[in-house]
Design a protein around this motif. Sequence first.
Motif, PDB file in Angstrom:
ATOM      1  N   UNK A 110      62.359 125.321 -19.851  1.00 22.25           N
ATOM      2  CA  UNK A 110      61.009 125.005 -19.381  1.00 22.25           C
ATOM      3  C   UNK A 110      60.121 124.573 -20.537  1.00 22.25           C
ATOM      4  N   UNK A 111      60.279 125.225 -21.693  1.00 18.73           N
ATOM      5  CA  UNK A 111      59.528 124.811 -22.876  1.00 18.73           C
ATOM      6  C   UNK A 111      59.883 123.399 -23.312  1.00 18.73           C
ATOM      7  N   UNK A 112      61.171 123.051 -23.240  1.00 16.39           N
ATOM      8  CA  UNK A 112      61.586 121.689 -23.590  1.00 16.39           C
ATOM      9  C   UNK A 112      61.010 120.653 -22.624  1.00 16.39           C
ATOM     10  N   UNK A 113      60.965 121.002 -21.348  1.00 21.04           N
ATOM     11  CA  UNK A 113      60.404 120.082 -20.364  1.00 21.04           C
ATOM     12  C   UNK A 113      58.911 119.878 -20.623  1.00 21.04           C
ATOM     13  N   UNK A 114      58.220 120.970 -20.955  1.00 19.66           N
ATOM     14  CA  UNK A 114      56.791 120.856 -21.265  1.00 19.66           C
ATOM     15  C   UNK A 114      56.570 119.966 -22.486  1.00 19.66           C
ATOM     16  N   UNK A 115      57.415 120.141 -23.508  1.00 18.30           N
ATOM     17  CA  UNK A 115      57.305 119.280 -24.700  1.00 18.30           C
ATOM     18  C   UNK A 115      57.564 117.823 -24.339  1.00 18.30           C
ATOM     19  N   UNK A 116      58.567 117.584 -23.492  1.00 20.85           N
ATOM     20  CA  UNK A 116      58.892 116.217 -23.104  1.00 20.85           C
ATOM     21  C   UNK A 116      57.751 115.591 -22.310  1.00 20.85           C
ATOM     22  N   UNK A 117      57.116 116.394 -21.462  1.00 20.09           N
ATOM     23  CA  UNK A 117      55.971 115.896 -20.702  1.00 20.09           C
ATOM     24  C   UNK A 117      54.819 115.530 -21.634  1.00 20.09           C
ATOM     25  N   UNK A 118      54.501 116.417 -22.574  1.00 21.98           N
ATOM     26  CA  UNK A 118      53.410 116.140 -23.523  1.00 21.98           C
ATOM     27  C   UNK A 118      53.730 114.920 -24.381  1.00 21.98           C
ATOM     28  N   UNK A 119      55.003 114.809 -24.798  1.00 30.34           N
ATOM     29  CA  UNK A 119      55.395 113.660 -25.619  1.00 30.34           C
ATOM     30  C   UNK A 119      55.281 112.360 -24.835  1.00 30.34           C
ATOM     31  N   UNK A 120      55.679 112.374 -23.568  1.00 34.09           N
ATOM     32  CA  UNK A 120      55.587 111.156 -22.748  1.00 34.09           C
ATOM     33  C   UNK A 120      54.137 110.736 -22.573  1.00 34.09           C
ATOM     34  N   UNK A 121      53.263 111.710 -22.278  1.00 37.62           N
ATOM     35  CA  UNK A 121      51.845 111.392 -22.144  1.00 37.62           C
ATOM     36  C   UNK A 121      51.267 110.884 -23.460  1.00 37.62           C
ATOM     37  N   UNK A 122      51.703 111.474 -24.582  1.00 33.58           N
ATOM     38  CA  UNK A 122      51.227 111.007 -25.884  1.00 33.58           C
ATOM     39  C   UNK A 122      51.662 109.585 -26.182  1.00 33.58           C
ATOM     40  N   UNK A 123      52.917 109.248 -25.849  1.00 31.91           N
ATOM     41  CA  UNK A 123      53.398 107.886 -26.088  1.00 31.91           C
ATOM     42  C   UNK A 123      52.679 106.879 -25.194  1.00 31.91           C
ATOM     43  N   UNK A 124      52.380 107.295 -23.961  1.00 30.06           N
ATOM     44  CA  UNK A 124      51.605 106.410 -23.083  1.00 30.06           C
ATOM     45  C   UNK A 124      50.231 106.145 -23.682  1.00 30.06           C
ATOM     46  N   UNK A 125      49.604 107.179 -24.225  1.00 34.71           N
ATOM     47  CA  UNK A 125      48.301 107.004 -24.864  1.00 34.71           C
ATOM     48  C   UNK A 125      48.396 106.104 -26.088  1.00 34.71           C
ATOM     49  N   UNK A 126      49.484 106.256 -26.858  1.00 38.15           N
ATOM     50  CA  UNK A 126      49.679 105.402 -28.040  1.00 38.15           C
ATOM     51  C   UNK A 126      49.809 103.944 -27.624  1.00 38.15           C
ATOM     52  N   UNK A 127      50.605 103.680 -26.574  1.00 36.81           N
ATOM     53  CA  UNK A 127      50.765 102.301 -26.117  1.00 36.81           C
ATOM     54  C   UNK A 127      49.448 101.732 -25.598  1.00 36.81           C
TER      55      UNK A 127
END
Length: 326
Positions: free
Chosen positions: A244-261
């Motif tokens: 669950x912690x890994x999924x949360x990290x993956x979710x935050x990372x995906x949102x961060x990359x979307x913001x970067x783009x």
Amino acid sequence: MITGYCVNGETVALSTAEPPSALRPDLVWIDLVEPTKAEDLMIEGLLGIPIPTRDDLRDIEPSSRLYTDDGAVFMTASLVYRSDTEMPGLTDVGFILAGKCLVTVRYAEPRAFGLFKAGMHRIPGGCRNGAVILTRLLETIVDRTAEILEQAVDRIDDLALQVFGDKTSGRRHRPPHFLEARLRDVAGHHRLVAKTRDSLASLSRLLTFVYTVPDVQADKETRELCRTVSRDIQSLSEHTAFISGNITFLLDASLGLINVEQNAIIKIFSIASVVLLPPTLVASVYGMNFRIMPELEWQFGYPWALAAMVLSAVIPFFFFRWKGWL
């Protein structure tokens, strides 16, 4: 549908069309799959115990899920099913120990039941009684849950490679809305892991209750197996929290990359507007309709204006390149 299993592994079909007057003495497991009202009444008459309905199984009160009534032990657990689909869910399964016989009541087909039936003949010591069937069935359910978590980990690893990119592939550009689609995948994995965690919590409570059942306490092998399965559930619960912690990290990372783009797109528009601002100023100056403007009479006024606009655009562009903003 009602299916019975004997000590020697023989399968017996029980039907309301020709109801038996009594159960065979060597019958150790009765499996009710989506039973009708008539089938419930037939088993109640043969065993002398009430069979829980679908609504009874859905009761979330612990006191209604684990109890003893007139010598029979009633238990309900939530099991994961449809784990290989996009919509995994939980189904409530009833376990009833009535004397030497185990009765299971279910309205879905978790894969663990099929695996257990296929391997019943390999149970050490055979299917002696309902307590042995129950603990061995719970062991298979926990093993199947561990398999579900392993598959979830593999899918999450593949998803992480898609989100962060594979350096060996040399791909740098993603197709449009790629990360938005990965967010839906993250939500699907989170749903599966959350359902698995709820199932493990339900199984943990059930195993704690099973350990106190006299028939389980009377058999040393069954008692030790029950304790081992409880430890497996505890370790799987801890592993689920890690996933669950890994999924949360993956979710935050995906949102961060979307913001970067998105920020990169906004950056391009901002730089383009700044680069085009000086030429716009030059064009605005020479586009004013004042009567006295000396440059309007120049022979090379038009080329001069064009050159000024080009230079005023090129100089900021190379300045931004020198600063590393592009």
